[in-house]
Design a protein around this motif. Sequence first.
Motif, short mmCIF file in Angstrom:
data_model
loop_
_atom_site.label_atom_id
_atom_site.label_comp_id
_atom_site.label_asym_id
_atom_site.label_seq_id
_atom_site.Cartn_x
_atom_site.Cartn_y
_atom_site.Cartn_z
N TYR A 198 24.68 3.48 31.22
CA TYR A 198 25.79 2.53 31.22
C TYR A 198 27.06 3.19 31.76
CZ TYR A 198 22.96 -0.37 28.05
OH TYR A 198 21.97 -1.12 27.48
N SER A 199 27.89 2.38 32.44
CA SER A 199 29.22 2.86 32.81
C SER A 199 30.07 2.93 31.54
CB SER A 199 29.86 1.91 33.82
OG SER A 199 30.14 0.65 33.21
N PHE A 200 31.25 3.58 31.65
CA PHE A 200 32.08 3.69 30.45
C PHE A 200 32.55 2.33 29.97
CE2 PHE A 200 36.08 4.25 28.14
CZ PHE A 200 35.65 5.12 27.14
N TRP A 201 32.91 1.43 30.90
CA TRP A 201 33.36 0.10 30.51
C TRP A 201 32.23 -0.68 29.81
CZ3 TRP A 201 37.14 -2.82 29.14
CH2 TRP A 201 37.01 -4.22 29.16
N GLU A 202 31.01 -0.57 30.36
CA GLU A 202 29.86 -1.23 29.72
C GLU A 202 29.59 -0.63 28.35
OE1 GLU A 202 27.10 -2.48 33.59
OE2 GLU A 202 26.97 -0.44 32.75
N SER A 203 29.70 0.68 28.24
CA SER A 203 29.49 1.35 26.95
C SER A 203 30.52 0.89 25.93
CB SER A 203 29.56 2.87 27.12
OG SER A 203 28.56 3.33 28.01
N LEU A 204 31.79 0.83 26.36
CA LEU A 204 32.85 0.41 25.46
C LEU A 204 32.65 -1.03 25.00
CD1 LEU A 204 35.54 0.97 24.06
CD2 LEU A 204 36.71 0.22 26.16
N THR A 205 32.27 -1.91 25.92
CA THR A 205 32.05 -3.32 25.57
C THR A 205 30.91 -3.46 24.58
OG1 THR A 205 32.86 -4.04 27.74
CG2 THR A 205 31.54 -5.61 26.48
N LEU A 206 29.79 -2.79 24.86
CA LEU A 206 28.62 -2.87 23.98
C LEU A 206 28.93 -2.30 22.59
CD1 LEU A 206 25.77 -1.83 26.46
CD2 LEU A 206 26.09 -4.08 25.43
N VAL A 207 29.57 -1.15 22.57
CA VAL A 207 29.87 -0.49 21.30
C VAL A 207 30.90 -1.28 20.50
CG1 VAL A 207 30.97 1.52 20.26
CG2 VAL A 207 29.22 1.83 22.01
N ALA A 208 31.97 -1.71 21.16
CA ALA A 208 33.02 -2.45 20.46
C ALA A 208 32.46 -3.73 19.85
CB ALA A 208 34.17 -2.78 21.42
N PHE A 209 31.66 -4.45 20.62
CA PHE A 209 31.10 -5.70 20.11
C PHE A 209 30.16 -5.45 18.95
CE2 PHE A 209 27.98 -9.03 19.81
CZ PHE A 209 28.71 -10.20 19.99
N ASN A 210 29.20 -4.57 19.15
CA ASN A 210 28.16 -4.38 18.13
C ASN A 210 28.68 -3.70 16.87
OD1 ASN A 210 25.43 -5.29 19.26
ND2 ASN A 210 26.19 -4.05 20.95
N THR A 211 29.56 -2.72 17.00
CA THR A 211 30.09 -2.07 15.80
C THR A 211 31.01 -3.02 15.03
OG1 THR A 211 31.89 -1.09 17.12
CG2 THR A 211 29.94 0.27 16.70
#
Length: 480
Positions: free
Chosen positions: A293-306
Amino acid sequence: MNIRPVLYVIGLFLTVQSLLMLVPALYDLLIHDPGKYAFLWSAAINLLTGLILCVCCRTKEFSLKARQIFLLTNLTWVTLSGFAALPFWIQLDISYTDAYFETMSAITTTGSTVLSGLDTMNKGILLWRSLLQWLGGIGFIVLAVAVLPFLKVGGMRLFQSESSDWSEKVMPRSGSIAKRIVCIYLGLTVCCAYLFFLGGMNGFEAINHAMTALSTGGFSTSDNSMGQFSNPFIHWTATIFMLLGGLPFVLFVKFLKGDHKALTKNTQVVTFVQFLLLTWAGLSIWLFMYSSYSFWESLTLVAFNTTSVVTTTGYALTDYTLWGGFAATAFFFLTFVGGCSGSTAGGVKIFRFEIGAKLLMIQLKQLAHPRACFVQSYNGQQISSDILRSLIAFSFFFGLLVSLLTLLLSLLGLDLTTSISGAATAVANVGPGLGDIIGPAGNFASLPDSAKWLLSLGMLMGRLEVITVLVLFTPQFWKG
């Protein structure tokens, strides 16, 4: 104990619930779906039962004492869930056990489900699921603000700047605050639905997801949950409103009344937001380094799921258990955190972790300086002995309940991962557990009926702060 006033109030609630069932019935009527008959029959049963209770249990002088309020609180959640399950049972090809599990999960805003094929399911049923979660969210806020502090249960007494006296004299003011909270809750729901619509959801999807995002419930109109929508604008909108749902709604009232620092000066709010931001940063960097994942994709996935897990919403954007053992372990511990006291979120609540840390530091200082006197305070207020007892009792019985449920589920033949994560997600009112069966990509349909009843009890006890239910099992409660 005179239970006639309790049954009278439950009769009123059932009457109101019968009217609410007309909402999905009318929607099915508009789209020419035969599912409306399930709601009409269910509404008639609710109305008839409610009227019988109101007529038979009406008293000239109506009053509720503390013990009656404890009983009413428990019976309301149990009874309304039992009757609200009727549309699921009549309309869908499922057992009453599954119907009750789904309803208890909805009303307690847990988000665990036994249903699949949501994308092609009757629209009225989907709307009813979302409406139950929305009502459960506001119901618990009102309970936390106006009822539990009076019963000396929960954490809201720590955050009352106007008065620390929760006697009958304060109850009218609490009722006034509750009305303002309902207006704010409705306004935020409308705003969330509008933003979802702008992001590409149709009107039906936007309304349903707005109700389940703000209530931190997590029910979706698709088996893919929020993964059904590819627009990051929708994902971040959901993240923001889940976060808002995890904040104390009393502070929203103060903010709108002119205290614009009500949120930023509150200790638990600051800690809660800081904890989320640190979690976002740490897991995003980890996911970016160890995935494609790109950093933006990682941030979006992590922010949403956490945010979904910490606020006990239960939405899933992707199956985070596939990220590796570290991520799965981290999400398991995040299950217990919860939001702020006075929010729609479940869990242990962030303020209990703060107070626990403060007490630990005081104890360490006391060991180093035995003759020194340290004041136990939090959020600008001294922690009284009864609040401290309540906190310790809740924490102990919360952990004990999760452990006992885990043991009972394992006795039913469930594996360790399913047992312990199922118990934790039920008591913390999160939704999905871990593993292939009840993980973010699965559901609870394959569990034995006895496990579903145990988990339903766990959801109820977790939603009502554990002690509110346990008090009914003491002999002293029924004496006199």
